[in-house]
Design a protein around this motif. Sequence first.
Motif, PDB file in Angstrom:
ATOM      1  N   LEU A 139     -20.220   3.823   3.130  1.00 14.98           N
ATOM      2  CA  LEU A 139     -19.205   4.788   2.711  1.00 14.98           C
ATOM      3  C   LEU A 139     -19.434   6.133   3.402  1.00 14.98           C
ATOM      4  O   LEU A 139     -18.487   6.756   3.901  1.00 14.98           O
ATOM      5  CB  LEU A 139     -19.233   4.944   1.188  1.00 14.98           C
ATOM      6  CG  LEU A 139     -18.261   5.943   0.565  1.00 14.98           C
ATOM      7  CD1 LEU A 139     -16.812   5.532   0.811  1.00 14.98           C
ATOM      8  CD2 LEU A 139     -18.534   6.059  -0.933  1.00 14.98           C
ATOM      9  N   TYR A 153     -14.336   9.186   9.604  1.00 13.04           N
ATOM     10  CA  TYR A 153     -12.974   9.610   9.253  1.00 13.04           C
ATOM     11  C   TYR A 153     -12.776  11.087   9.597  1.00 13.04           C
ATOM     12  O   TYR A 153     -11.816  11.473  10.260  1.00 13.04           O
ATOM     13  CB  TYR A 153     -12.686   9.374   7.759  1.00 13.04           C
ATOM     14  CG  TYR A 153     -11.602  10.280   7.247  1.00 13.04           C
ATOM     15  CD1 TYR A 153     -10.266  10.000   7.514  1.00 13.04           C
ATOM     16  CD2 TYR A 153     -11.913  11.457   6.570  1.00 13.04           C
ATOM     17  CE1 TYR A 153      -9.265  10.875   7.096  1.00 13.04           C
ATOM     18  CE2 TYR A 153     -10.927  12.321   6.155  1.00 13.04           C
ATOM     19  CZ  TYR A 153      -9.604  12.032   6.421  1.00 13.04           C
ATOM     20  OH  TYR A 153      -8.613  12.893   6.036  1.00 13.04           O
ATOM     21  N   TRP A 186      -9.475   6.285   6.176  1.00 15.19           N
ATOM     22  CA  TRP A 186      -9.212   6.893   4.868  1.00 15.19           C
ATOM     23  C   TRP A 186      -8.979   5.811   3.812  1.00 15.19           C
ATOM     24  O   TRP A 186      -9.525   5.872   2.700  1.00 15.19           O
ATOM     25  CB  TRP A 186      -8.016   7.834   4.953  1.00 15.19           C
ATOM     26  CG  TRP A 186      -7.665   8.448   3.634  1.00 15.19           C
ATOM     27  CD1 TRP A 186      -6.641   8.093   2.800  1.00 15.19           C
ATOM     28  CD2 TRP A 186      -8.357   9.517   2.984  1.00 15.19           C
ATOM     29  NE1 TRP A 186      -6.660   8.892   1.674  1.00 15.19           N
ATOM     30  CE2 TRP A 186      -7.702   9.768   1.764  1.00 15.19           C
ATOM     31  CE3 TRP A 186      -9.464  10.288   3.326  1.00 15.19           C
ATOM     32  CZ2 TRP A 186      -8.123  10.759   0.884  1.00 15.19           C
ATOM     33  CZ3 TRP A 186      -9.875  11.279   2.439  1.00 15.19           C
ATOM     34  CH2 TRP A 186      -9.203  11.494   1.240  1.00 15.19           C
ATOM     35  N   ASN A 187      -8.180   4.817   4.162  1.00 19.07           N
ATOM     36  CA  ASN A 187      -7.891   3.736   3.220  1.00 19.07           C
ATOM     37  C   ASN A 187      -9.135   2.902   2.911  1.00 19.07           C
ATOM     38  O   ASN A 187      -9.290   2.398   1.799  1.00 19.07           O
ATOM     39  CB  ASN A 187      -6.758   2.862   3.742  1.00 19.07           C
ATOM     40  CG  ASN A 187      -5.432   3.587   3.725  1.00 19.07           C
ATOM     41  OD1 ASN A 187      -5.174   4.427   2.863  1.00 19.07           O
ATOM     42  ND2 ASN A 187      -4.587   3.287   4.689  1.00 19.07           N
ATOM     43  N   LEU A 241     -12.138   4.001   2.610  1.00 20.81           N
ATOM     44  CA  LEU A 241     -13.030   4.729   1.701  1.00 20.81           C
ATOM     45  C   LEU A 241     -12.861   4.265   0.265  1.00 20.81           C
ATOM     46  O   LEU A 241     -13.846   4.063  -0.453  1.00 20.81           O
ATOM     47  CB  LEU A 241     -12.768   6.235   1.798  1.00 20.81           C
ATOM     48  CG  LEU A 241     -13.113   6.877   3.136  1.00 20.81           C
ATOM     49  CD1 LEU A 241     -12.576   8.309   3.181  1.00 20.81           C
ATOM     50  CD2 LEU A 241     -14.607   6.838   3.389  1.00 20.81           C
ATOM     51  N   ASP A 242     -11.631   4.086  -0.160  1.00 18.86           N
ATOM     52  CA  ASP A 242     -11.368   3.674  -1.533  1.00 18.86           C
ATOM     53  C   ASP A 242     -11.890   2.257  -1.788  1.00 18.86           C
ATOM     54  O   ASP A 242     -12.473   1.989  -2.847  1.00 18.86           O
ATOM     55  CB  ASP A 242      -9.860   3.758  -1.812  1.00 18.86           C
ATOM     56  CG  ASP A 242      -9.565   4.075  -3.260  1.00 18.86           C
ATOM     57  OD1 ASP A 242     -10.232   4.968  -3.826  1.00 18.86           O
ATOM     58  OD2 ASP A 242      -8.672   3.424  -3.823  1.00 18.86           O
ATOM     59  N   VAL A 243     -11.697   1.370  -0.839  1.00 19.88           N
ATOM     60  CA  VAL A 243     -12.183  -0.012  -0.978  1.00 19.88           C
ATOM     61  C   VAL A 243     -13.700  -0.014  -1.157  1.00 19.88           C
ATOM     62  O   VAL A 243     -14.231  -0.699  -2.049  1.00 19.88           O
ATOM     63  CB  VAL A 243     -11.772  -0.862   0.251  1.00 19.88           C
ATOM     64  CG1 VAL A 243     -12.431  -2.229   0.230  1.00 19.88           C
ATOM     65  CG2 VAL A 243     -10.251  -0.992   0.330  1.00 19.88           C
ATOM     66  N   ALA A 271     -15.752   2.563  -2.067  1.00 18.00           N
ATOM     67  CA  ALA A 271     -16.177   3.249  -3.293  1.00 18.00           C
ATOM     68  C   ALA A 271     -15.901   2.384  -4.527  1.00 18.00           C
ATOM     69  O   ALA A 271     -16.736   2.305  -5.439  1.00 18.00           O
ATOM     70  CB  ALA A 271     -15.465   4.597  -3.406  1.00 18.00           C
ATOM     71  N   GLU A 272     -14.765   1.721  -4.553  1.00 16.88           N
ATOM     72  CA  GLU A 272     -14.440   0.883  -5.710  1.00 16.88           C
ATOM     73  C   GLU A 272     -15.333  -0.347  -5.789  1.00 16.88           C
ATOM     74  O   GLU A 272     -15.644  -0.821  -6.884  1.00 16.88           O
ATOM     75  CB  GLU A 272     -12.966   0.513  -5.687  1.00 16.88           C
ATOM     76  CG  GLU A 272     -12.093   1.712  -6.027  1.00 16.88           C
ATOM     77  CD  GLU A 272     -10.608   1.425  -6.028  1.00 16.88           C
ATOM     78  OE1 GLU A 272     -10.196   0.291  -5.688  1.00 16.88           O
ATOM     79  OE2 GLU A 272      -9.842   2.351  -6.367  1.00 16.88           O
ATOM     80  N   ARG A 330     -18.460   0.869  -7.401  1.00  8.59           N
ATOM     81  CA  ARG A 330     -18.223   1.031  -8.848  1.00  8.59           C
ATOM     82  C   ARG A 330     -18.181  -0.324  -9.554  1.00  8.59           C
ATOM     83  O   ARG A 330     -18.699  -0.470 -10.654  1.00  8.59           O
ATOM     84  CB  ARG A 330     -16.918   1.809  -9.084  1.00  8.59           C
ATOM     85  CG  ARG A 330     -16.969   3.253  -8.618  1.00  8.59           C
ATOM     86  CD  ARG A 330     -18.029   4.087  -9.363  1.00  8.59           C
ATOM     87  NE  ARG A 330     -17.645   4.191 -10.761  1.00  8.59           N
ATOM     88  CZ  ARG A 330     -18.439   3.955 -11.793  1.00  8.59           C
ATOM     89  NH1 ARG A 330     -19.694   3.612 -11.601  1.00  8.59           N
ATOM     90  NH2 ARG A 330     -17.986   4.062 -13.023  1.00  8.59           N
ATOM     91  N   GLY A 370     -19.961  11.085  -3.293  1.00  3.28           N
ATOM     92  CA  GLY A 370     -18.676  11.723  -3.045  1.00  3.28           C
ATOM     93  C   GLY A 370     -18.770  13.183  -2.657  1.00  3.28           C
ATOM     94  O   GLY A 370     -17.811  13.919  -2.842  1.00  3.28           O
TER      95      GLY A 370
END
Length: 155
Positions: free
Chosen positions: A23, A30, A60-61, A63-65, A67-68, A71, A79
């Motif tokens: 990440l 990014y 950018w897209n 990053l969410d994958v 990080a999730e 989690r 972050g």
Amino acid sequence: MQIDIGIADADRKEIAEGLSRLLADTFTLYLKTHNFHWNVTGPQFNTLHTMFMTQYTELWNALDVLAERIRALGHFAPGSYHQYGELSSIKEEPGVPNAQDMLRQLVEGHEAVARTARSVFPAAEKGNDESTIDVLTQRLQIHEKTAWMLRSMLA
């Protein structure tokens, strides 16, 4: 609440730590790509400006994958700039290099992210974490292809 998804706690921790490095590398790449999009000049301006936008949007897209996934494994995703600075293998660019140097740095960045992604596979395989393996495989394909495309512009 206790997490019971079939991956041992120690394995989830090790995988999350690897994904945190991934990440951080992804975020740093990014930011560098977006910087180069804003500041590129020269005869290839339009081509590079457009290409960098496509690349930073994809990053950018991602990053969410990432990080999730961290989690979902029961850990907090890094972050902050401070955390990314400590975790990333990619160095920031403080100046504005010429277009050719931008391309070289981005090749090196995508190759670094590929190496980081590859380094997480052993922990994910040991933990039988097919979901992370799938994410890693997708990230590798994108970074290897992007590095090839950028490298081709330097030939």
